[in-house]
Design a protein around this motif. Structure first.
Motif, PDB file in Angstrom:
ATOM      1  N   ALA A  27       0.831  -1.203   0.000  1.00  0.00           N
ATOM      2  CA  ALA A  27       0.000   0.000   0.000  1.00  0.00           C
ATOM      3  C   ALA A  27       0.867   1.255   0.000  1.00  0.00           C
ATOM      4  CB  ALA A  27      -0.931  -0.004   1.210  1.00  0.00           C
ATOM      5  N   VAL A  28       1.942   1.224   0.776  1.00  0.00           N
ATOM      6  CA  VAL A  28       2.844   2.384   0.831  1.00  0.00           C
ATOM      7  C   VAL A  28       3.499   2.628  -0.529  1.00  0.00           C
ATOM      8  CG1 VAL A  28       5.002   3.249   1.827  1.00  0.00           C
ATOM      9  CG2 VAL A  28       3.258   2.228   3.300  1.00  0.00           C
ATOM     10  N   LYS A  32       3.118   5.936  -2.769  1.00  0.00           N
ATOM     11  CA  LYS A  32       4.291   6.670  -3.237  1.00  0.00           C
ATOM     12  C   LYS A  32       4.186   6.965  -4.733  1.00  0.00           C
ATOM     13  CE  LYS A  32       8.001   5.854  -1.064  1.00  0.00           C
ATOM     14  NZ  LYS A  32       9.217   5.245  -0.469  1.00  0.00           N
ATOM     15  N   GLU A  33       3.692   5.990  -5.488  1.00  0.00           N
ATOM     16  CA  GLU A  33       3.490   6.207  -6.928  1.00  0.00           C
ATOM     17  C   GLU A  33       2.469   7.311  -7.178  1.00  0.00           C
ATOM     18  OE1 GLU A  33       2.595   2.663  -9.088  1.00  0.00           O
ATOM     19  OE2 GLU A  33       4.357   1.573  -8.325  1.00  0.00           O
ATOM     20  N   GLU A  47      -7.234   3.335  -8.231  1.00  0.00           N
ATOM     21  CA  GLU A  47      -7.663   1.935  -8.121  1.00  0.00           C
ATOM     22  C   GLU A  47      -6.557   0.980  -7.645  1.00  0.00           C
ATOM     23  OE1 GLU A  47      -9.484   1.285 -11.907  1.00  0.00           O
ATOM     24  OE2 GLU A  47     -11.314   2.369 -11.342  1.00  0.00           O
ATOM     25  N   PRO A  48      -5.299   1.104  -8.134  1.00  0.00           N
ATOM     26  CA  PRO A  48      -4.253   0.207  -7.600  1.00  0.00           C
ATOM     27  C   PRO A  48      -4.029   0.418  -6.097  1.00  0.00           C
ATOM     28  CG  PRO A  48      -3.551   1.169  -9.686  1.00  0.00           C
ATOM     29  CD  PRO A  48      -4.789   1.906  -9.273  1.00  0.00           C
ATOM     30  N   LEU A  49      -4.075   1.672  -5.658  1.00  0.00           N
ATOM     31  CA  LEU A  49      -3.913   1.942  -4.229  1.00  0.00           C
ATOM     32  C   LEU A  49      -5.094   1.397  -3.447  1.00  0.00           C
ATOM     33  CD1 LEU A  49      -2.617   3.295  -1.765  1.00  0.00           C
ATOM     34  CD2 LEU A  49      -3.680   5.449  -2.476  1.00  0.00           C
ATOM     35  N   LEU A  50      -6.313   1.628  -3.933  1.00  0.00           N
ATOM     36  CA  LEU A  50      -7.499   1.165  -3.216  1.00  0.00           C
ATOM     37  C   LEU A  50      -7.519  -0.352  -3.106  1.00  0.00           C
ATOM     38  CD1 LEU A  50     -10.151   1.717  -1.804  1.00  0.00           C
ATOM     39  CD2 LEU A  50     -11.250   1.914  -4.043  1.00  0.00           C
ATOM     40  N   GLU A  51      -7.082  -1.046  -4.143  1.00  0.00           N
ATOM     41  CA  GLU A  51      -7.022  -2.512  -4.096  1.00  0.00           C
ATOM     42  C   GLU A  51      -6.136  -2.978  -2.953  1.00  0.00           C
ATOM     43  OE1 GLU A  51      -5.397  -6.210  -6.879  1.00  0.00           O
ATOM     44  OE2 GLU A  51      -5.735  -4.251  -7.780  1.00  0.00           O
ATOM     45  N   ARG A  52      -5.000  -2.322  -2.775  1.00  0.00           N
ATOM     46  CA  ARG A  52      -4.071  -2.701  -1.703  1.00  0.00           C
ATOM     47  C   ARG A  52      -4.602  -2.283  -0.334  1.00  0.00           C
ATOM     48  NH1 ARG A  52      -1.946  -2.394  -6.411  1.00  0.00           N
ATOM     49  NH2 ARG A  52      -0.092  -3.599  -6.998  1.00  0.00           N
ATOM     50  N   PHE A  81       4.711  12.737   3.549  1.00  0.00           N
ATOM     51  CA  PHE A  81       4.447  11.352   3.146  1.00  0.00           C
ATOM     52  C   PHE A  81       4.388  10.437   4.366  1.00  0.00           C
ATOM     53  CE2 PHE A  81       5.534   7.109   1.636  1.00  0.00           C
ATOM     54  CZ  PHE A  81       4.624   6.964   0.603  1.00  0.00           C
ATOM     55  N   GLN A  82       5.334  10.570   5.288  1.00  0.00           N
ATOM     56  CA  GLN A  82       5.317   9.745   6.495  1.00  0.00           C
ATOM     57  C   GLN A  82       4.024   9.938   7.273  1.00  0.00           C
ATOM     58  OE1 GLN A  82       8.947   9.492   8.983  1.00  0.00           O
ATOM     59  NE2 GLN A  82       9.889  10.824   7.470  1.00  0.00           N
ATOM     60  N   HIS A  83       3.609  11.197   7.407  1.00  0.00           N
ATOM     61  CA  HIS A  83       2.384  11.519   8.126  1.00  0.00           C
ATOM     62  C   HIS A  83       1.173  10.907   7.416  1.00  0.00           C
ATOM     63  CE1 HIS A  83      -0.644  13.802  10.299  1.00  0.00           C
ATOM     64  NE2 HIS A  83      -1.029  14.405   9.185  1.00  0.00           N
TER      65      HIS A  83
END
Length: 246
Positions: A27-28, A32-33, A47-52, A81-83
């Motif tokens: 997911a991270v 990042k992408e 969608e790729p992020l939501l899938e993960r 990004f860390q937050h």
């Protein structure tokens, strides 16, 4: 992610934690992408992020507290990004602990991961300024929810509740806060969950202009914020999840 007390929760097995950690890292990487594409001026699909995030939500629903043991970012990732990662993970754990279904948990997590995406449009010299911000700089940084909502509206695969949370996560429970345009909206569960996760992580993390609170100080700040800044029922859920309840 700041440490939280989990002494009332049985720890998952090393094998299960390895699996959850791998899901989180996926997911991270997907997040990042998204950040990188937006910085380049592109509008990526969510969608790729939501899938993960959905895969991580399924794990959270089985054992919410297990997510509190994760540390998926490093010092080279930058504060925003860390937050964003920390708030996303906390939001997943909190939503799952409150008993929401997997899809709602995933929406809360996605909202947490994307809540500060609008800061990619704010100059780094403002975000990283070590001293007091000028009035104009404060006004600019307070535009980030509107910048973020504009960004995520253009991304395919973002649920309406996530867009709402990106826009409204700085609108307080008493309907003060910003942006003013979001104060009259009927803000839902993802927004309320992200607001609590954001509050905790922001107060317990070292920033250019602020020392981090100790855990006990942050818990007391959360308690004081109940019913004014934050939804009291969500705060109570967070305190119970992290063993900070009464």
């Amino acid at each position: 992610m700041p440490a939280v007390d989990k002494k009332r929760v049985k720890s998952p097995s090393p094998k299960e934690m390895e699996r959850i950690s791998a899901l989180c890292l996926e997911a991270v990487d997907a997040l990042k992408e998204v950040f990188e594409e937006i910085v380049k001026g592109a509008v990526p699909s969510a969608e790729p992020l939501l899938e993960r995030v959905r895969a991580l939500a399924r794990a959270a629903s089985k054992d919410p507290a297990s997510l509190l043991q994760l540390a998926p970012t490093g010092p080279g990732d930058g504060y925003t990004f860390q937050h964003s990662v920390s708030v996303g993970v906390l939001a997943l754990a909190l939503a799952a602990s409150l008993g929401h279904d997997v899809e709602q948990v995933a929406e809360c997590g996605l909202a947490g991961f994307l809540h500060d995406i609008g800061k990619t449009r704010v100059d780094l010299c403002i975000l990283d300024k070590p001293g007091e911000l000028s009035r104009d700089e404060i006004l600019e940084i307070r535009k980030h929810p509107e910048y973020g909502a504009e960004i995520v509206r253009g991304m395919t695969g973002v649920p309406p509740g996530v867009i709402e949370a990106v826009l409204g996560h700085h609108v307080r429970f008493d309907r003060t806060g910003y942006p003013e345009s979001a104060r009259t909206l009927c803000l839902g569960v993802p927004c309320a969950v992200v607001a609590v996760a954001d509050f905790y992580d922001a107060t317990t993390t070292l920033r250019a202009y602020q020392r981090p609170m100790l855990r006990g100080e942050a818990i007391e700040a959360l308690r004081r914020a109940r019913g004014t800044v934050l939804d009291g029922s969500i705060v109570e859920g967070f305190l119970e999840l992290t063993d900070g309840g009464v």
